[in-house]
Design a protein around this motif. Structure first.
Motif, PDB file in Angstrom:
ATOM      1  N   ARG A   1      -2.408   6.174   6.853  1.00 11.72           N
ATOM      2  CA  ARG A   1      -2.536   6.666   5.479  1.00 11.72           C
ATOM      3  C   ARG A   1      -3.978   6.510   5.000  1.00 11.72           C
ATOM      4  O   ARG A   1      -4.283   5.675   4.153  1.00 11.72           O
ATOM      5  CB  ARG A   1      -1.600   5.883   4.550  1.00 11.72           C
ATOM      6  N   PRO A   2      -4.908   7.318   5.548  1.00  8.33           N
ATOM      7  CA  PRO A   2      -6.332   7.146   5.211  1.00  8.33           C
ATOM      8  C   PRO A   2      -6.657   7.357   3.735  1.00  8.33           C
ATOM      9  O   PRO A   2      -7.717   6.932   3.278  1.00  8.33           O
ATOM     10  CB  PRO A   2      -7.033   8.179   6.091  1.00  8.33           C
ATOM     11  N   GLU A   3      -5.754   7.961   2.980  1.00 11.81           N
ATOM     12  CA  GLU A   3      -5.995   8.162   1.546  1.00 11.81           C
ATOM     13  C   GLU A   3      -5.681   6.902   0.734  1.00 11.81           C
ATOM     14  O   GLU A   3      -5.928   6.852  -0.471  1.00 11.81           O
ATOM     15  CB  GLU A   3      -5.177   9.351   1.020  1.00 11.81           C
ATOM     16  N   LEU A   4      -5.152   5.880   1.422  1.00 14.85           N
ATOM     17  CA  LEU A   4      -4.818   4.621   0.762  1.00 14.85           C
ATOM     18  C   LEU A   4      -5.771   3.519   1.213  1.00 14.85           C
ATOM     19  O   LEU A   4      -6.411   3.627   2.256  1.00 14.85           O
ATOM     20  CB  LEU A   4      -3.379   4.207   1.095  1.00 14.85           C
ATOM     21  N   PHE A   5      -5.844   2.450   0.419  1.00 13.23           N
ATOM     22  CA  PHE A   5      -6.683   1.306   0.759  1.00 13.23           C
ATOM     23  C   PHE A   5      -5.897   0.024   0.516  1.00 13.23           C
ATOM     24  O   PHE A   5      -5.217  -0.107  -0.507  1.00 13.23           O
ATOM     25  CB  PHE A   5      -7.961   1.306  -0.103  1.00 13.23           C
TER      26      PHE A   5
ATOM     27  N   GLY B   1      -3.150  -8.780  -0.625  1.00 13.86           N
ATOM     28  CA  GLY B   1      -3.508  -7.375  -0.475  1.00 13.86           C
ATOM     29  C   GLY B   1      -2.688  -6.493  -1.395  1.00 13.86           C
ATOM     30  O   GLY B   1      -1.535  -6.796  -1.703  1.00 13.86           O
ATOM     31  N   LEU B   2      -3.308  -5.397  -1.824  1.00 17.01           N
ATOM     32  CA  LEU B   2      -2.652  -4.393  -2.660  1.00 17.01           C
ATOM     33  C   LEU B   2      -2.885  -3.038  -2.016  1.00 17.01           C
ATOM     34  O   LEU B   2      -4.037  -2.622  -1.838  1.00 17.01           O
ATOM     35  CB  LEU B   2      -3.254  -4.372  -4.066  1.00 17.01           C
ATOM     36  N   LEU B   3      -1.823  -2.334  -1.647  1.00 19.36           N
ATOM     37  CA  LEU B   3      -1.963  -0.999  -1.085  1.00 19.36           C
ATOM     38  C   LEU B   3      -1.926   0.001  -2.231  1.00 19.36           C
ATOM     39  O   LEU B   3      -0.933   0.080  -2.963  1.00 19.36           O
ATOM     40  CB  LEU B   3      -0.851  -0.723  -0.073  1.00 19.36           C
ATOM     41  N   VAL B   4      -3.031   0.735  -2.366  1.00 17.64           N
ATOM     42  CA  VAL B   4      -3.202   1.649  -3.499  1.00 17.64           C
ATOM     43  C   VAL B   4      -3.956   2.903  -3.050  1.00 17.64           C
ATOM     44  O   VAL B   4      -4.638   2.888  -2.025  1.00 17.64           O
ATOM     45  CB  VAL B   4      -4.018   0.980  -4.640  1.00 17.64           C
TER      46      VAL B   4
ATOM     47  N   LEU C   1       1.295   0.579  -4.710  1.00 17.71           N
ATOM     48  CA  LEU C   1       2.433   1.005  -3.905  1.00 17.71           C
ATOM     49  C   LEU C   1       3.101  -0.182  -3.215  1.00 17.71           C
ATOM     50  O   LEU C   1       4.312  -0.195  -3.027  1.00 17.71           O
ATOM     51  CB  LEU C   1       1.983   2.011  -2.843  1.00 17.71           C
ATOM     52  N   MET C   2       2.271  -1.168  -2.822  1.00 14.15           N
ATOM     53  CA  MET C   2       2.803  -2.325  -2.114  1.00 14.15           C
ATOM     54  C   MET C   2       1.887  -3.523  -2.314  1.00 14.15           C
ATOM     55  O   MET C   2       0.672  -3.405  -2.261  1.00 14.15           O
ATOM     56  CB  MET C   2       2.909  -2.015  -0.611  1.00 14.15           C
TER      57      MET C   2
END
Length: 185
Positions: free
Chosen positions: A54-58, A79-82, A100-101
């Motif tokens: 998911r390269p659009e997420l960090f 960590g925060l996946l956004v 998101l996570m």
């Protein structure tokens, strides 16, 4: 009552001197050990998986969140996946809406049970963050909390290290957890 507060403050200061950092969860100041090398490597491992799929997420390992539903508390997970630009223009404590996570890797301290397995999942559910991923080094398992209802998560799925775990939408990634066995300590 004042003696209790003083003793708690002294305990927290002693932990800070030993290499801990402060956290504010549910309006309560707590201390947490500084991340060790294995913990950092686990975050690196997950960050790479997320970037590949998911390269659009960090997976942001530094951002703090406002958790207004938790008595104006603050939450600083591992960590925060956004989406990549989710926190642009925000300060140290950002709004949880784009998250998101949340990812948490257990520490080797006495507060892990309460902090990582009770308070943080509850704060995430109250903020309606879709997924809370707990990488538990003591139990050698990964737990995925999902379907928050504003109070708690309706679904919790746990797998032992070595098994696959699907992170459902909005993430949509399956992780192979075999490599986590290398970073148990």
């Amino acid at each position: 009552m004042e003696t209790e507060h003083f003793e708690e403050a002294a305990r927290i200061l002693a932990r800070l001197e030993q290499g801990a950092r402060l956290e504010l969860i549910n309006g309560k100041v707590t201390s947490k050990p500084m991340p060790d090398g294995d913990r950092g490597r686990i975050i690196q491992w997950l960050l790479r998986i997320c970037m590949q799929h998911r390269p659009e997420l960090f997976l942001d390992p530094n951002q703090g969140l406002k958790t207004e539903s938790c008595r104006k508390g603050r939450l600083r997970p591992d960590g925060l996946l956004v989406p990549c630009d989710a926190f642009v223009g925000q300060g140290e404590w950002a709004d949880p809406d784009p998250v998101l996570m949340v990812v948490e890797v257990t520490s080797h301290d006495s507060d892990t049970e309460q902090r990582d397995r009770v308070e943080k999942p509850r704060a995430c559910a109250e903020a309606n963050i879709p997924l809370y991923l707990l990488i538990d080094r003591q139990e050698c398992q990964v737990s995925l909390y999902s379907e928050p209802d504003g109070t708690r998560h309706e679904d919790v799925r746990t797998v032992s290290y070595g098994k696959s775990l699907h992170l459902p939408d909005p993430v949509g990634i399956t992780v192979e957890t075999e490599q986590l066995k290398d970073w148990v300590n």
